[in-house]
Design an enzyme around this catalytic site. Structure first.
Site, PDB file in Angstrom:
ATOM      1  CG  HIS A  65      -1.700   1.216   1.446  1.00  0.00           C
ATOM      2  ND1 HIS A  65      -1.326   2.180   2.359  1.00  0.00           N
ATOM      3  CD2 HIS A  65      -2.842   1.665   0.876  1.00  0.00           C
ATOM      4  CE1 HIS A  65      -2.200   3.167   2.349  1.00  0.00           C
ATOM      5  NE2 HIS A  65      -3.132   2.888   1.453  1.00  0.00           N
ATOM      6  CD  GLU A  68      -2.616   2.567  -3.789  1.00  0.00           C
ATOM      7  OE1 GLU A  68      -3.194   3.679  -3.794  1.00  0.00           O
ATOM      8  OE2 GLU A  68      -2.976   1.617  -3.077  1.00  0.00           O
ATOM      9  CD  GLU A 140      -4.961   5.550   3.268  1.00  0.00           C
ATOM     10  OE1 GLU A 140      -5.433   4.510   2.772  1.00  0.00           O
ATOM     11  OE2 GLU A 140      -4.074   6.237   2.712  1.00  0.00           O
TER      12      GLU A 140
END
Length: 432
Positions: A65, A68, A140
């Protein structure tokens, strides 16, 4: 190009594996004004441990992640800005086993394809940018940790697969993200972001020969990566005895999640897709709004319209999670377990209900065929053979209730169960 024909739907899929190993799938859609492209990487959150050229590598949780995110941050610009200038919508996401980068556009297809291929295949990493990204991802992670539905889902998976990579959130946690270094990012990229470990699917308004020519020209300007030998390492220990995990969060009503871990072998390719569709129908027969069991739970005021279920069938594992807000969490868990236990004995008596569910699912597929986003979302190029929405419909059309019953028996006979309750402290213990 190889041609895969779907005569029942008037569709064609063109397939070409390039010299560097990148496999390209092109599906033109007559009458469509938009085009959607998805560049997929066969690499997700479960791939943090692997053998590279004979040496074991273990990387921090959340690195797929993290990578990304880093792909969009270049030296002096942000990739989203490039897509915005062409009028394209772009996005990316990381799952347990895949990372996808995508865009949709009504114009400038060649320009957008170049942007997509270049930003994913030409990375820019620095220590400063890696360090800065940690703060962004920490925010996040903390946002999702404050989301009770998200926590219920991942706490359930962690209970189903304790002491494994699946016990980690896809994004990792603050501590694991803090451990990610520039060397980790560069190593993960070199290992998995390789043309032979990627696929490019494009559907909508396009000319196959022209589009393939653009892609080949783009790839011709890129150096071939150094060959590597990679073996993924994913160990999934068996669960202990069934438990109910209590999680304290500020919720107005308790939340329940019940997970079923599949421990039976699942085939790959289209047979694996058949398994997935059959399990989905099984749950619809007993837990959809049309099911007798659902109606009883609803009228007994045990569930409300927050009730849902989902089934994940991924590379090397499969599980289901059933969740709902409820004032009677203990009773809901007991009733769900009772319903699940009775499925093998009841399912063969639901011939009429099976046909209704099958027709409804067929209608959903037909509707999705009019959306290039939905078509691309259903596509999978990493199953040993390309699987499209048209393959799914053909599997569904030929599926019988006996097929569903047989696959349901296999799943349920070997499944293990774990549950999670999310409550306020004032709600402990409730209805128990």
């Amino acid at each position: 190009m190889e041609l895969i024909d779907y005569p029942n739907y008037g569709e064609k899929l063109y397939v070409q594996t390039l010299a560097n190993g990148l496999t390209v799938y092109l599906q033109p859609k007559a009458g469509f004004n938009k085009t959607t492209a998805v560049l997929g990487v066969n690499y997700g959150s479960v791939d943090s441990a692997f053998m590279l050229n004979g040496e074991k590598v273990v990387q921090p949780a959340g690195i797929a992640h993290f990578l990304e995110h880093k792909m969009f941050d270049k030296k002096d610009y942000d990739v989203f800005e490039l897509f915005n200038k062409t009028g394209a919508r772009s996005n990316a996401f990381t799952s347990f086993t895949k990372t996808n980068y995508l865009f949709s556009t009504a114009e400038s297809l060649k320009e957008n394809l170049d942007i997509l291929l270049n930003f994913v295949q030409i990375p820019y990493f620095t220590k400063e940018k890696v360090q800065r990204e940690k703060g962004i991802i920490d925010q996040e992670i903390n946002m999702y940790k404050n989301d009770p539905d998200n926590q219920g889902y991942f706490e359930t998976i962690a209970s189903l697969y304790p002491n494994s990579v699946l016990a980690n959130d896809i994004a990792g946690d603050v501590a694991s993200v803090d451990k990610i270094s520039l060397d980790d990012v560069e190593l993960a990229y070199r290992t998995f972001y390789r043309p032979e470990n990627m696929s490019l699917f494009i559907t909508g308004k396009l000319d196959p020969d022209e589009t393939l020519g653009w892609i080949e020209a783009n790839q011709a300007h890129k150096d071939a990566p150094v060959p590597v030998e990679v073996k993924r390492l994913m160990v999934l220990p068996q669960t202990s005895s069934e438990t109910i995990k209590h999680v304290e969060m500020d919720v107005s009503r308790p939340k329940v999640a019940l997970g079923l871990r599949g421990n039976d072998p699942v085939p790959v390719g289209r047979e694996g897709l058949k398994y997935e569709i059959a399990i989905s129908i099984m749950f619809d027969l007993f837990l959809s709004e049309n099911a007798v069991e659902y109606d009883k739970l609803y009228h007994d005021e045990i569930i409300d319209d927050s009730f849902s279920w989902e089934f994940e069938n991924e590379r090397g594992f499969h599980f289901a999670v059933i969740s709902c807000d409820t004032a009677k969490p203990s009773e809901l868990i007991q009733r769900l377990k009772q319903i699940i236990a009775e499925i093998p004995n009841k399912i063969n008596d639901l011939a009429a209900e099976f046909q209704l569910q099958k027709n409804e699912l067929f209608g959903n597929y037909i509707e999705m065929m009019d959306s290039e986003e939905a078509i691309s979302g259903q596509f999978d190029g990493f199953l040993g053979e390309p699987v499209t929405i048209y393959d799914e419909v053909e599997i569904l059309k030929s599926m019988t209730l006996t097929d569903v019953a047989t696959i349901a028996d296999s799943f349920l006979a070997h499944a293990t169960v774990q549950s999670v309750m999310i409550q306020n402290r004032q709600q402990f213990p409730i209805d128990s």
